[in-house]
Write an enzyme that holds these catalytic residues in place. Sequence first.
Site, mmCIF file in Angstrom:
data_model
loop_
_atom_site.group_PDB
_atom_site.id
_atom_site.type_symbol
_atom_site.label_atom_id
_atom_site.label_comp_id
_atom_site.label_asym_id
_atom_site.label_seq_id
_atom_site.Cartn_x
_atom_site.Cartn_y
_atom_site.Cartn_z
ATOM 1 C CB CYS A 133 0.011 -1.791 2.812
ATOM 2 S SG CYS A 133 -0.262 -0.010 2.955
ATOM 3 N NE ARG A 143 5.545 2.926 -2.396
ATOM 4 C CZ ARG A 143 6.149 3.538 -1.383
ATOM 5 N NH1 ARG A 143 7.286 4.159 -1.575
ATOM 6 N NH2 ARG A 143 5.613 3.510 -0.178
ATOM 7 C CG HIS A 190 4.895 -1.372 2.479
ATOM 8 N ND1 HIS A 190 5.328 -0.126 2.095
ATOM 9 C CD2 HIS A 190 3.593 -1.221 2.807
ATOM 10 C CE1 HIS A 190 4.326 0.723 2.160
ATOM 11 N NE2 HIS A 190 3.254 0.097 2.593
ATOM 12 C CG ASP A 199 2.548 1.854 -0.825
ATOM 13 O OD1 ASP A 199 2.904 1.786 -2.023
ATOM 14 O OD2 ASP A 199 3.039 2.644 -0.015
ATOM 15 C CB CYS A 254 4.021 1.428 5.731
ATOM 16 S SG CYS A 254 2.215 1.358 5.696
#
Length: 285
Positions: free
Chosen positions: A117, A121, A173, A119, A176
């Site tokens: 992803c 993080r 994750h 993302d 998400c």
Amino acid sequence: RLHSTQATFTTHISQLTSHDSLLTTDNSRLTTHKTLTIHNSQLTIHTSAPLSTSNFHNSRLTSHVSRFTHNSQLTMITYEKIFENNAAWVAEKQATDVNFFEKLAKEQNPDYLYIGCSDSRVTAEDMMGAAPGEVFVHRNIGNLVVSIDLNVMSVINYAVKVLEVKHIIVCGHYNCGGVKAALTQQDMGILNPWLRNIRDVFRLHKEELHAIQDPKKQFDRLVELNVREQAINVIKTAAVQQQFIHTGYPIVHGWVMDIKSGRLIDLQIDFEKELKGIQEIYRLV
Ligand code: CO
């Protein structure tokens, strides 16, 4: 949507641990997604809303932080700091091997393709402890493998046929934002066709998902099922099926990163079983 904000404490970072929690704002909704990650004196605060420097100075966060850290100053990572960090990173690499970048420039020979992803993080190489040259990376919202997405399909084909990677990992994750959005009954505009792929995963597994009463557990399960279906989408490609017959590689895996602990969870996808399972319909060899 989830955002993360990275901040640096100049002093007393040792007084904070990842078990400490911080209130980010007075808005109770924003406190529900908070997690702290501390690494090399860098504190990362995860919230469900973007934070700016002014938030730190005007919100309750400042007082909570000062309670933990006593007179420490909270500053955001600045644009200039990125280039300072880069210079430090170059020096560090050259300190261990003077020819580090010369060797790196010659070729890449990674054994892993990572599809994850976007993302901020979930940092592929960081969490795997992988060095430059070790992982070929593709990231998009929701770690999707869509057969008409030329981007991900080019990545898979190049990784399998040219780089001859040994393993392909699809990594999702928990928490998400893409999966969360797909669980929301709302027009998301330009994101609709992309998120539709996650809604399709829900439809494929709706009996199992509807049987889960706790919305948080249902969300987590959809994250896992999405990884599984995207891994199967990787297996459906001609490149993977053909290469596996000839070389016994690549093996396709599904992982979930548990964002609250940082741990990677291997979903233990039985690659050969899945390959046999899909070939009744998707055989391309
Ligand atoms: Co995500």
